[in-house]
Design an enzyme around this catalytic site. Structure first.
Site, short mmCIF file in Angstrom:
data_model
loop_
_atom_site.label_atom_id
_atom_site.label_comp_id
_atom_site.label_asym_id
_atom_site.label_seq_id
_atom_site.Cartn_x
_atom_site.Cartn_y
_atom_site.Cartn_z
N THR A 137 44.50 38.36 43.57
CA THR A 137 45.50 38.97 42.69
C THR A 137 46.79 39.50 43.38
OG1 THR A 137 46.01 40.69 41.07
CG2 THR A 137 44.36 41.00 42.39
N TYR A 191 41.40 49.15 41.38
CA TYR A 191 41.32 47.90 41.25
C TYR A 191 41.69 46.92 42.36
CZ TYR A 191 42.93 42.98 39.45
OH TYR A 191 42.99 41.82 39.11
#
Ligand code: NAP
Ligand code: F7E
Length: 351
Positions: free
Chosen positions: A127, A151
């Site tokens: 990501t 995250y």
């Protein structure tokens, strides 16, 4: 049929559903993993009308044995690991669970692949969040990672493990460093869908206000169905590698808000309020990708523009709420998620 078997972890999520649909059109036999939940969560597969076409296997990335069983049962040629606790906001609330699922879960999966199906090709959903609150005008495969959330830290650990298993054990293990991608199937907590769902309700008189956090953050937003094709292209490439998938454009959250309200003929300033609760302890303020490598080596290019993306999402949510008002029943997430304002936050500020 092309006689190939694909395993998609997280098939119940946005990307999992679109990827399964895409792989089915390519002739794959598609297995997908799901978690046992009190209320089953197959609405996206039903929405795309592919529920009956995929094989479902129960698997939790917290549970190595369920991973092993999944690999034994499916014997995949290609594995797409999309499963994750994927909401950045929630990772501040539950950093440990996020690390165990999104980070360590990938190590468990790689170990199981090494032991059971070492010839399988592996895709990891990396990501743009790994770049964190960086200062570069754009980010590509050479930009350093400075994660700014639990995250992102978990995803960077997973990304590093993929590189270690590629180099150390010779697995065909690749990553796609995907920038934000959205669609009518986007989870309802993410800002674009939160906006389009609320704007549809406001337009139809069901609700009057939309509360948001940081409107100044910038994101590089693309259209999810195009991004799952990039995942597939990454695994068809002759060499395992890392690829940025993005649009090379960036827009503020406020621009998305403006576009969504304009689409339904309303002035956003009459309806949007800022609530500190929706601001993160640390935010990523600027993301803009550079997909030159994916374009050159995979022939991938994004097609849907920022404005088209917002319009597709608004139109879908408007149609759903109109159907709902007309008593038409269909599989969908928003109707039983009345208001995010109801949820108290442990660490973020609230009234
Ligand atoms: P999503 O809609 O949140 O889907 C996540 C999937 O992971 C769901 O199927 C979820 O199952 C599953 N999952 C959660 N915890 C799990 C666990 N402990 N064990 C097994 N499965 C679990 O996410 P998405 O937007 O489709 O994104 C797909 C992947 O790409 C994620 O890894 C995300 O972090 C990554 N990513 C997304 C973007 C983006 O902009 N969308 C960009 C870059 C990377 P339930 O349905 O049961 O919750
Ligand atoms: O936030 C701001 C928020 O939650 C975008 C995941 O798919 O993409 C996603 O992560 C921005 C942030 O996505 C609200 O502060 C303002 O700056 O839609 P989001 P994200 O954090 O970029 C990446 C690439 C992933 O990998 C992730 O899995 O919007 N923002 N007000 C808000 N965000 C939310 N959610 N809600 C608000 O009210």
């Amino acid at each position: 049929m092309n006689n190939k078997v694909a395993l998609v972890t997280g098939i119940t999520g946005q990307d999992g559903a679109y990827l399964a649909q895409f792989l089915l059109t390519k002739g794959y036999k598609v297995y997908g993993t799901y978690r046992r939940l009190s209320t089953p969560n197959f609405w996206r597969l039903q929405y795309l009308n592919i529920f009956d076409d995929v094989e479902l296997l129960p698997c939790d990335l917290l549970d190595s044995y369920s991973i092993i069983e999944t690999l034994r049962a499916s014997k995949p040629d290609e594995i797409y690991n999309l499963a994750a606790q994927s909401f950045v906001g929630a990772s501040f609330e539950q950093p440990i669970a996020s690390g165990e699922i999104t980070g360590l879960g990938v190590a468990k999966l790689l170990e199981a692949i090494r032991l059971i199906v070492p010839e399988a090709r592996f895709y990891q959903a990396s990501t743009s969040e790994m770049y964190g609150d960086n200062k570069h005008s754009y980010q590509d495969e050479k930009t350093e990672f400075v994660p700014s959330s639990p995250y992102a830290a978990a995803k960077l650990y997973a990304h590093s493990m993929v590189n270690i298993y590629r180099q150390g054990y010779g697995l065909f293990a690749s990553t796609g460093i995907l920038f934000n991608h959205e669609s009518p199937l986007r989870g309802i907590e993410f800002v674009t869908r939160k906006i389009t769902n609320a704007v549809a309700k406001i337009k139809l008189g069901i609700e009057d206000t939309l509360e948001l956090g940081n409107l100044d953050a910038k994101r590089d937003w693309g259209f999810a169905p195009e991004y799952v094709e990039a995942m597939w292209l990454i695994l068809q490439h002759d060499k395992a590698d890392d690829f940025v998938v993005a649009t090379n454009e960036t827009h503020t959250i406020q621009e998305f808000v403006e576009r969504a309200f304009t689409r339904v003929g309303l002035n956003w300033e009459n309806h949007v309020k800022i609530n500190e609760k929706f601001k993160r302890p640390v935010d990523v303020n600027y993301l803009k990708g550079n997909y030159a490598k994916a374009n050159e080596l995979l022939g991938w290019t994004p097609k849907t523009t920022f404005a088209e993306l917002a319009d597709i999402m608004i139109d879908a949510d408007l149609e759903r709420w109109t159907n709902w008002q007309n008593g038409i029943h269909f599989s969908w997430d928003a109707w039983n998620y009345p208001n995010e304002k109801k949820i108290l936050s442990r660490k973020l500020k609230y009234d």
